[in-house]
Motif scaffolding. Structure first.
Motif, short mmCIF file in Angstrom:
data_model
loop_
_atom_site.label_atom_id
_atom_site.label_comp_id
_atom_site.label_asym_id
_atom_site.label_seq_id
_atom_site.Cartn_x
_atom_site.Cartn_y
_atom_site.Cartn_z
N LEU A 140 0.82 -1.21 0.00
CA LEU A 140 0.00 0.00 0.00
C LEU A 140 0.85 1.26 0.00
O LEU A 140 0.57 2.23 -0.71
CB LEU A 140 -0.93 0.01 1.22
N ILE A 155 -3.49 8.08 3.71
CA ILE A 155 -4.33 7.51 2.64
C ILE A 155 -4.12 6.00 2.57
O ILE A 155 -5.07 5.24 2.47
CB ILE A 155 -4.02 8.20 1.30
N LEU A 201 -6.90 3.09 3.26
CA LEU A 201 -7.23 2.07 2.26
C LEU A 201 -6.97 0.65 2.75
O LEU A 201 -7.42 -0.31 2.14
CB LEU A 201 -6.37 2.29 1.01
N SER A 202 -6.25 0.52 3.87
CA SER A 202 -5.69 -0.77 4.23
C SER A 202 -6.74 -1.87 4.40
O SER A 202 -6.49 -3.02 4.12
CB SER A 202 -4.84 -0.64 5.50
N ASN A 218 -9.64 -2.12 2.81
CA ASN A 218 -10.59 -2.08 1.69
C ASN A 218 -11.92 -1.44 2.05
O ASN A 218 -12.96 -2.10 1.97
CB ASN A 218 -10.87 -3.49 1.16
N ILE A 227 -14.47 6.32 1.75
CA ILE A 227 -13.43 7.12 2.41
C ILE A 227 -13.97 8.52 2.59
O ILE A 227 -14.47 9.13 1.64
CB ILE A 227 -12.13 7.16 1.57
N MET A 264 -4.97 9.88 -4.73
CA MET A 264 -6.30 9.54 -4.22
C MET A 264 -7.25 9.15 -5.33
O MET A 264 -8.01 8.19 -5.23
CB MET A 264 -6.89 10.72 -3.45
N LEU A 324 -6.41 5.68 -6.83
CA LEU A 324 -6.72 4.56 -5.96
C LEU A 324 -8.22 4.34 -5.82
O LEU A 324 -8.69 3.20 -5.83
CB LEU A 324 -6.09 4.78 -4.58
N ALA A 325 -8.98 5.42 -5.71
CA ALA A 325 -10.43 5.30 -5.61
C ALA A 325 -10.95 4.60 -6.85
O ALA A 325 -11.85 3.75 -6.79
CB ALA A 325 -11.06 6.67 -5.45
N PHE A 346 -9.81 0.75 -6.70
CA PHE A 346 -10.50 -0.09 -5.72
C PHE A 346 -12.00 0.14 -5.67
O PHE A 346 -12.69 -0.42 -4.83
CB PHE A 346 -9.90 0.12 -4.32
N THR A 395 -13.66 2.59 -4.61
CA THR A 395 -14.05 3.14 -3.32
C THR A 395 -14.87 4.42 -3.54
O THR A 395 -14.52 5.23 -4.38
CB THR A 395 -12.79 3.53 -2.51
N THR A 449 -15.74 8.04 -2.46
CA THR A 449 -14.99 9.06 -1.74
C THR A 449 -15.87 10.27 -1.49
O THR A 449 -16.53 10.76 -2.41
CB THR A 449 -13.76 9.50 -2.56
#
Lengths: 345, 358
Positions: free
Chosen positions: B165, B195, B199-200, B202, B206, B227, B230-231, B234, B236, B238
């Motif tokens: 990560l 960050i 994310l660690s 999952n 966020i 950011m 990664l979003a 994964f 994610t 945000t």
């Protein structure tokens, strides 16, 4: 495009180029250096020096605004303080109205300081919470004997409060009773009282809410027009600096990278650092932001304790060549009034 | 895909899909809603009176989407995030509304149950990378703790993932550097650690509270780039909380504007920037100087200052500063009303037939 190459910080050599034909500058800073001692490691280790400001040259004309920009740690605040002799320079000259402040002491310096004031970033920390707004504004007037008698003092304080958009009835209030924007207005009134010809504005709006920033910027512009005050406007917000400044100077790691007229520097930035800085500023326009090309700089600003050899920007510069690691680029005029320190320009 | 529903306080809400409970359907390419606030209220009982920091806020965020929460200090945007995380402490408390996540109302969960969600399924990135990392723990420990607790990873496994990560967020030589303490890292690097930490496990969501405000502009660009990447990678959701209108334009697809504890405008970023309907949003956009436009002779500020939340004016909280206010604004609190497709504002003038006379 004529390229006049000038040897690096030699103060005399630059005398003629600076403000040629514009009359005497109000503030003329030549080869300014401010070094702080710093200890690294154990007590046996040799003393190191942080070169917070390392050979900076610029000038400010009467009634104009010079924007001084750069990221945290670049030395812009130290430069502002060294101009006012709040920290004493290690070397260089600070000519204010033609007289070198660096050599001045005591009463002579105090008299000069009356003509140059400062507005601080933090409107919470820079006003004494145990004094009323009126007392804060009155103090410099009393110290410098600008007014005679109580009546005159009160009248002048009221006048100043109104000048900055507050009302005279607020004179008796304490700092905590004011909002951030109003506090900054008190700071402006305090600086204005002595009728300075130069105000160093150190990030005057960055602690304020967006909707309040414009109020203070407009106030500063209005006062400049009315009283012909020059501003050394230190800030990191490039959009704000573009709005308020006639000329802009860019610093990085204690050195001057580029300086030019507003239009010139924003339309035709020559230094790779200025180019990256401008491209990194997000613009409030979603349409534009999705298509805009961005220069993303790698890595962090190096520690000022261990500045890289050659050009201080070379470790992050996307265009760096071998020469940049070896030689410090000279500060030279690449186009009329457009100064830059880069081997590639 | 626009629907209108009634909120808890009968305010009209514009949502781009049917609300809660229905969050599995991905009709017409619409991604499912992962987090939804329904009339959230968070009040603080102070000696000066009840401070309505958050007073009936509705918004949602979808899988993989970035939504911005915009407002100035005191608008309630950070308290909203703390409320979602279950981190509001006395004298403040959540006094109403629901926080719908994974079919549950987070506002009803016990501290024990919240602990399983916080940092695991919903993670937060704070503004101050200097103070939000623990100075006496190594970066490795701060990275692995959550994974060991929430994901039941073995220390070795967690360490390996931490290296992965940290490399991903752009920390060079992560294997060695993770044994260092936060003070060995620069501000930008610390924010990258935050960050990576967020994310660690999952997380599905966020919450990034002013993630780049303390950073320089060139570092801000780096961190935002990380950011965003990664979003995307994964998937994610945000929620970016900020006052910087440039960051919002750069980063978010949907925008919620808050003023004095309430939502005043919501919509797609493009609609809000090109056609703001609430006088506050309009004023904000007018007041900032822009690098892409010719220099104006003078800026157009919003006059006055934000109101005292313990003593809000009657009617619309923005009325004392509003150029467009009419009589009704001083009497009734405006409700959210649609002003365009998937675009709503809480303003009597904007909702009137003539709209906002800009």
């Amino acid at each position: 495009m004529t390229q006049i190459v000038v040897p690096a910080p030699g103060p005399i050599a630059q005398e003629d180029q600076q403000g040629a034909g514009l009359g005497q500058p109000l503030l003329d800073v030549r080869g300014l250096q401010v070094h702080f001692p710093a200890r690294q490691g154990g007590i046996m280790e040799k003393r190191r020096v942080v070169k917070a400001v390392d050979g900076v040259t610029f000038h400010v004309q009467p009634g104009e605004t010079l924007g001084l920009v750069g990221e945290s740690g670049c030395g812009k605040t130290t430069t502002g303080r060294a101009v006012l002799q709040l920290v004493r320079p290690t070397a260089g000259q600070v000519l204010f109205e033609g007289r070198d402040l660096v050599t001045m002491q005591g009463e002579a310096l105090r008299q000069m300081r009356r003509r140059m004031q400062i507005i601080f970033q933090d409107p919470y920390g820079s006003l004494n919470p145990r004094m009323t707004a009126g007392d804060i504004i009155a103090e410099p007037l009393v110290v410098h004997g600008m007014v005679k008698g109580r009546q005159q003092l009160k009248a002048r304080v009221d006048e100043l409060l109104e000048t900055v958009g507050l009302s005279a009835t607020m004179r008796r209030r304490y700092v905590h009773e004011f909002s951030g924007g109003q506090r900054q207005r008190i700071g402006v009134a305090r600086a204005l009282g002595l009728q300075p010809s130069l105000i160093v504005c150190d990030e005057p709006v960055s602690a304020l809410d967006v909707s309040i920033q414009a109020q203070i910027i407009n106030l500063l512009e209005h006062l400049q027009e009315r009283h012909r005050i020059a501003y050394l406007f230190i800030a990191h917000d490039l959009a704000v600096v573009r709005h308020i400044s006639e000329r802009v100077a860019v610093m990085y790691l204690g050195k001057m990278m580029e300086s030019a007229d507003r239009l010139e520097i924003y339309e035709r930035p020559l230094h790779p650092y200025t180019q990256a800085l401008l491209s990194a500023v997000p613009i409030p326009d979603p349409e534009l932001e999705t298509t805009r090309e961005r220069i993303i700089l790698e890595g962090d600003v190096p520690s000022p304790l261990f500045p890289p050899p050659g050009c201080v920007f070379q470790t992050r510069c996307p265009k760096a060549v071998a020469q940049c690691k070896e030689a410090v680029p000279a500060w030279r005029e690449a186009a009329p009034g457009h100064w830059v320190a880069c081997h590639l320009v | 895909m626009v629907g209108i529903t009634l909120g808890e306080d009968h305010s009209i809400r514009a949502v781009t899909q049917a609300p809660s409970g229905n969050s599995t359907a991905a009709e017409n390419g619409q991604r499912p809603v992962v987090l939804e606030l329904d009339g959230l209220r968070a009040h603080f009982a102070t000696p000066q009176g009840i401070v309505k920091a958050v007073d009936g806020v509705n918004w949602d965020v979808r899988e993989g989407e970035t939504v911005a929460l915009v407002g100035e200090s005191g608008s309630g945007k950070s308290v909203t995030a703390l409320g979602i995380m279950g981190l509001i402490s006395p004298p403040g408390k959540i006094t109403g509304g629901r926080i719908l996540f994974g079919g549950r109302d987070l506002a009803q969960l016990s501290q024990e149950e919240m602990r399983n969600i916080r940092g695991h399924q919903i993670a937060m990135v704070f503004q101050e990378p200097m103070t939000s990392l623990n100075p006496v723990l190594t970066v490795r420990r701060q990275m692995t703790e959550g994974m060991e607790v929430h994901l039941k990873m073995r220390p070795k496994e967690a360490s390996e993932r931490a290296i992965e990560l940290l490399t991903l967020v752009g920390i060079p030589d992560a294997k060695r550097r993770m044994h260092e303490y936060p003070h060995h890292f620069s501000g930008g690097m610390r924010q990258r650690v935050m960050i990576a930490q967020a994310l660690s496990c999952n997380p599905k969501v966020i919450l990034a509270d002013e993630p780049t405000t303390a950073l320089d502009v060139t570092i801000q660009a780096q961190v935002l780039e990380v950011m965003e990447g990664l979003a995307h990678r994964f998937n994610t959701a945000t929620v970016i909380i900020t006052h910087n209108l440039g960051v919002v334009a750069r980063y978010a697809r949907r925008v919620n504007v808050m003023y004095a504890g309430r939502l005043v405008e919501t919509g797609n970023a493009r609609d809000i920037y090109t056609n703001p309907q609430h006088p506050y949003t309009y004023g904000l956009l007018q007041s900032v100087p822009r690098l892409n436009e010719p220099r104006k002779t003078s800026l157009i500020p919003i006059e006055g200052s934000p109101p005292d939340l313990a003593r809000l004016p009657q009617g619309c909280a923005f009325r004392p500063r509003c150029r467009f206010a009419v009589e009704r604004c001083g009497q009734e609190t405006p409700l959210m009303a649609l002003v365009g497709p998937a675009h709503a504002a809480a303003c009597w003038v904007a909702a009137s037939p003539g709209g906002l006379p800009k």
